[in-house]
Write an enzyme that holds these catalytic residues in place. Structure first.
Site, PDB file in Angstrom:
ATOM      1  N   ASN A 298       0.871  -1.180   0.000  1.00 42.43           N
ATOM      2  CA  ASN A 298       0.000   0.000   0.000  1.00 42.43           C
ATOM      3  C   ASN A 298       0.906   1.227   0.000  1.00 42.43           C
ATOM      4  O   ASN A 298       1.475   1.576   1.020  1.00 42.43           O
ATOM      5  CB  ASN A 298      -0.899  -0.031   1.257  1.00 42.43           C
ATOM      6  CG  ASN A 298      -1.727   1.233   1.389  1.00 42.43           C
ATOM      7  OD1 ASN A 298      -1.826   2.027   0.444  1.00 42.43           O
ATOM      8  ND2 ASN A 298      -2.336   1.424   2.557  1.00 42.43           N
ATOM      9  N   TRP A 299       0.993   1.851  -1.160  1.00 47.19           N
ATOM     10  CA  TRP A 299       1.922   2.985  -1.286  1.00 47.19           C
ATOM     11  C   TRP A 299       1.374   4.266  -0.674  1.00 47.19           C
ATOM     12  O   TRP A 299       2.106   5.266  -0.564  1.00 47.19           O
ATOM     13  CB  TRP A 299       2.255   3.236  -2.760  1.00 47.19           C
ATOM     14  CG  TRP A 299       3.212   2.244  -3.350  1.00 47.19           C
ATOM     15  CD1 TRP A 299       3.831   1.202  -2.702  1.00 47.19           C
ATOM     16  CD2 TRP A 299       3.658   2.200  -4.706  1.00 47.19           C
ATOM     17  NE1 TRP A 299       4.637   0.517  -3.583  1.00 47.19           N
ATOM     18  CE2 TRP A 299       4.552   1.110  -4.813  1.00 47.19           C
ATOM     19  CE3 TRP A 299       3.395   2.975  -5.835  1.00 47.19           C
ATOM     20  CZ2 TRP A 299       5.187   0.777  -6.024  1.00 47.19           C
ATOM     21  CZ3 TRP A 299       4.025   2.643  -7.031  1.00 47.19           C
ATOM     22  CH2 TRP A 299       4.910   1.557  -7.114  1.00 47.19           C
ATOM     23  N   LYS A 300       0.094   4.291  -0.335  1.00 43.80           N
ATOM     24  CA  LYS A 300      -0.513   5.511   0.231  1.00 43.80           C
ATOM     25  C   LYS A 300      -0.242   6.708  -0.707  1.00 43.80           C
ATOM     26  O   LYS A 300      -0.252   6.538  -1.916  1.00 43.80           O
ATOM     27  CB  LYS A 300      -0.005   5.763   1.651  1.00 43.80           C
ATOM     28  CG  LYS A 300      -0.125   4.494   2.497  1.00 43.80           C
ATOM     29  CD  LYS A 300       0.029   4.719   3.950  1.00 43.80           C
ATOM     30  CE  LYS A 300      -0.108   3.380   4.675  1.00 43.80           C
ATOM     31  NZ  LYS A 300      -0.217   3.513   6.092  1.00 43.80           N
TER      32      LYS A 300
ATOM     33  N   HIS B 263      -9.728   1.283   4.678  1.00 43.78           N
ATOM     34  CA  HIS B 263      -8.438   1.468   5.355  1.00 43.78           C
ATOM     35  C   HIS B 263      -8.622   2.421   6.533  1.00 43.78           C
ATOM     36  O   HIS B 263      -9.404   3.368   6.461  1.00 43.78           O
ATOM     37  CB  HIS B 263      -7.395   2.024   4.375  1.00 43.78           C
ATOM     38  CG  HIS B 263      -6.022   2.021   4.953  1.00 43.78           C
ATOM     39  ND1 HIS B 263      -5.581   3.015   5.799  1.00 43.78           N
ATOM     40  CD2 HIS B 263      -5.018   1.128   4.845  1.00 43.78           C
ATOM     41  CE1 HIS B 263      -4.353   2.720   6.183  1.00 43.78           C
ATOM     42  NE2 HIS B 263      -3.985   1.588   5.618  1.00 43.78           N
TER      43      HIS B 263
ATOM     44  N   GLY C 252       2.107   2.540  10.710  1.00 46.80           N
ATOM     45  CA  GLY C 252       3.057   3.646  10.557  1.00 46.80           C
ATOM     46  C   GLY C 252       3.720   4.072  11.858  1.00 46.80           C
ATOM     47  O   GLY C 252       4.344   5.122  11.927  1.00 46.80           O
TER      48      GLY C 252
ATOM     49  N   SER D  66       3.034  -1.717  10.307  1.00 48.80           N
ATOM     50  CA  SER D  66       4.482  -1.769  10.540  1.00 48.80           C
ATOM     51  C   SER D  66       5.120  -3.114  10.202  1.00 48.80           C
ATOM     52  O   SER D  66       6.064  -3.540  10.868  1.00 48.80           O
ATOM     53  CB  SER D  66       4.805  -1.366  11.981  1.00 48.80           C
ATOM     54  OG  SER D  66       4.417  -0.020  12.200  1.00 48.80           O
TER      55      SER D  66
ATOM     56  N   GLU E 134      -6.978   4.820   7.557  1.00 45.06           N
ATOM     57  CA  GLU E 134      -6.787   6.250   7.240  1.00 45.06           C
ATOM     58  C   GLU E 134      -8.029   6.818   6.551  1.00 45.06           C
ATOM     59  O   GLU E 134      -8.364   7.990   6.722  1.00 45.06           O
ATOM     60  CB  GLU E 134      -5.514   6.427   6.391  1.00 45.06           C
ATOM     61  CG  GLU E 134      -4.276   6.286   7.265  1.00 45.06           C
ATOM     62  CD  GLU E 134      -3.064   5.670   6.582  1.00 45.06           C
ATOM     63  OE1 GLU E 134      -3.003   5.658   5.343  1.00 45.06           O
ATOM     64  OE2 GLU E 134      -2.177   5.175   7.308  1.00 45.06           O
TER      65      GLU E 134
ATOM     66  N   GLY F  80       2.851  -1.002   4.193  1.00 39.28           N
ATOM     67  CA  GLY F  80       2.914   0.407   3.802  1.00 39.28           C
ATOM     68  C   GLY F  80       4.353   0.846   3.581  1.00 39.28           C
ATOM     69  O   GLY F  80       4.962   0.582   2.545  1.00 39.28           O
ATOM     70  N   GLY F  81       4.920   1.493   4.596  1.00 41.25           N
ATOM     71  CA  GLY F  81       6.251   2.097   4.489  1.00 41.25           C
ATOM     72  C   GLY F  81       7.320   1.186   3.899  1.00 41.25           C
ATOM     73  O   GLY F  81       8.106   1.609   3.047  1.00 41.25           O
TER      74      GLY F  81
ATOM     75  N   GLU G 175      -5.710  -4.708  10.453  1.00 37.40           N
ATOM     76  CA  GLU G 175      -4.687  -3.686  10.663  1.00 37.40           C
ATOM     77  C   GLU G 175      -5.012  -2.895  11.927  1.00 37.40           C
ATOM     78  O   GLU G 175      -5.793  -1.942  11.877  1.00 37.40           O
ATOM     79  CB  GLU G 175      -4.654  -2.725   9.469  1.00 37.40           C
ATOM     80  CG  GLU G 175      -4.312  -3.382   8.153  1.00 37.40           C
ATOM     81  CD  GLU G 175      -3.715  -2.386   7.165  1.00 37.40           C
ATOM     82  OE1 GLU G 175      -2.591  -2.610   6.718  1.00 37.40           O
ATOM     83  OE2 GLU G 175      -4.362  -1.370   6.864  1.00 37.40           O
TER      84      GLU G 175
HETATM   85  P1  PGA Z   1       2.606   0.599   7.530  1.00 34.52           P
HETATM   86  O1  PGA Z   1       1.165   0.736   6.805  1.00 34.52           O
HETATM   87  O2  PGA Z   1       3.190  -0.724   7.023  1.00 34.52           O
HETATM   88  O3  PGA Z   1       3.399   1.780   7.041  1.00 34.52           O
HETATM   89  O4  PGA Z   1       2.381   0.572   8.986  1.00 34.52           O
HETATM   90  C1  PGA Z   1       0.326  -0.367   6.616  1.00 34.52           C
HETATM   91  C2  PGA Z   1      -1.009   0.060   6.054  1.00 34.52           C
HETATM   92  O5  PGA Z   1      -1.502   1.135   6.458  1.00 34.52           O
HETATM   93  O6  PGA Z   1      -1.601  -0.627   5.206  1.00 34.52           O
END
Ligand code: PGA
Length: 253
Positions: free
Chosen positions: A10-12, A97, A175, A215, A99, A236-237, A169
């Site tokens: 997930n590149w956000k 998600h 994050g 994470s 977010e 994500g990251g 999640e």
């Molecule tokens: P993260 O994000 O790996 O940066 O914690 C995961 C996600 O929000 O899907």
């Protein structure tokens, strides 16, 4: 176990077109030989068409959107429809998600409509669920996850749920560098599978892929993947660099 692992990025809100091209140029040669797991990349909207073009013809990697609206078309400024995603070759869509839920105020009813619309158009939803820190501390994790599952899957039939993936999640792990321990994640994954078994059938529950996200990185992915009910990761990251994500994708459970 018959579930094929699914490793999703997930590149956000990261990567321009140039950066997207650079990623795929480095990543695709590295993953050419991988057949025992599915790889999914979710770039931002502006990089979806290019990404679809770059992976066309490859059968171990697919492109996901990070969100969509549930109507086919209409006066919805700023929104993207399932038809538009299908049109450019997108095959999956992340929905609900945290977010989207907590920054943009999306609720379970809206998310349920989006899940339904995705399934109707043959897009595979990755439905995200997860509790906030204060909810976990109050012992509400299962209740929160159950409410999110109920809302997200409200209209979904037995036939449709087979085309869906769930991602657990925990919000406090996204994050933040604080991953859930494998045991703690497994507990919720097991709860989700049992809930699916009650609402649908045991075969559906047995075949459903449940990803963990929050994470995830090379240092913790093996422990998570070793859990019986963790079938992949939503990263994500640590998915932004081709070399790092390739190593994560390859981890055996
Ligand atoms: P993260 O994000 O790996 O940066 O914690 C995961 C996600 O929000 O899907």
């Amino acid at each position: 176990m018959s579930r094929k692992p699914l490793m999703a990025a997930n590149w956000k809100m990261y990567k321009t077109l140039g950066e997207t091209r650079e990623f795929f140029e480095a990543f695709l040669p590295k993953i050419k030989d991988i057949e025992d797991r599915d790889i999914v990349i979710a770039p931002p909207f502006t990089a979806l068409a290019l990404s679809c073009e770059l992976v066309r013809g490859l059968d171990n990697i697919r492109i996901a959107a990070q969100n969509m609206f549930h109507e086919d078309e209409g006066a919805y400024t700023g929104e993207i429809s399932p038809l538009m995603l299908k049109d450019i070759g997108v095959e999956l869509v992340i929905l609900g998600h945290s977010e989207r839920r907590h920054i943009f105020g999306e609720g379970d009813e809206l998310i349920g409509k989006k899940v339904q619309a995705a399934l109707k158009h043959g897009l595979m939803p990755i439905l995200c669920v997860g509790e906030r820190l204060e909810e976990r501390e109050q012992g509400l994790t299962q209740r929160v996850v159950e409410t999110q599952l109920q809302g997200g899957l409200k209209q979904v039939s037995n036939g449709e749920v087979e085309n869906l993936v769930i991602a657990y999640e925990p919000v406090w792990a996204i994050g933040t560098g604080k991953t859930a321990t494998p045991e703690l994640a497994q507990e919720v994954h097991q709860f989700i599978r049992e809930w699916i078994c009650k609402k649908f059938t045991s075969t559906i529950a047995e075949n459903l892929r449940i990803l963990y996200g929050g994470s995830v990185k090379l240092a913790n992915v093996a422990g998570l993947m070793a859990q019986p009910d963790i079938d992949g990761a939503l990263v994500g990251g640590a998915s932004l660099k081709a070399g790092d994500f390739e190593k994560i994708v390859r981890i055996e459970g």
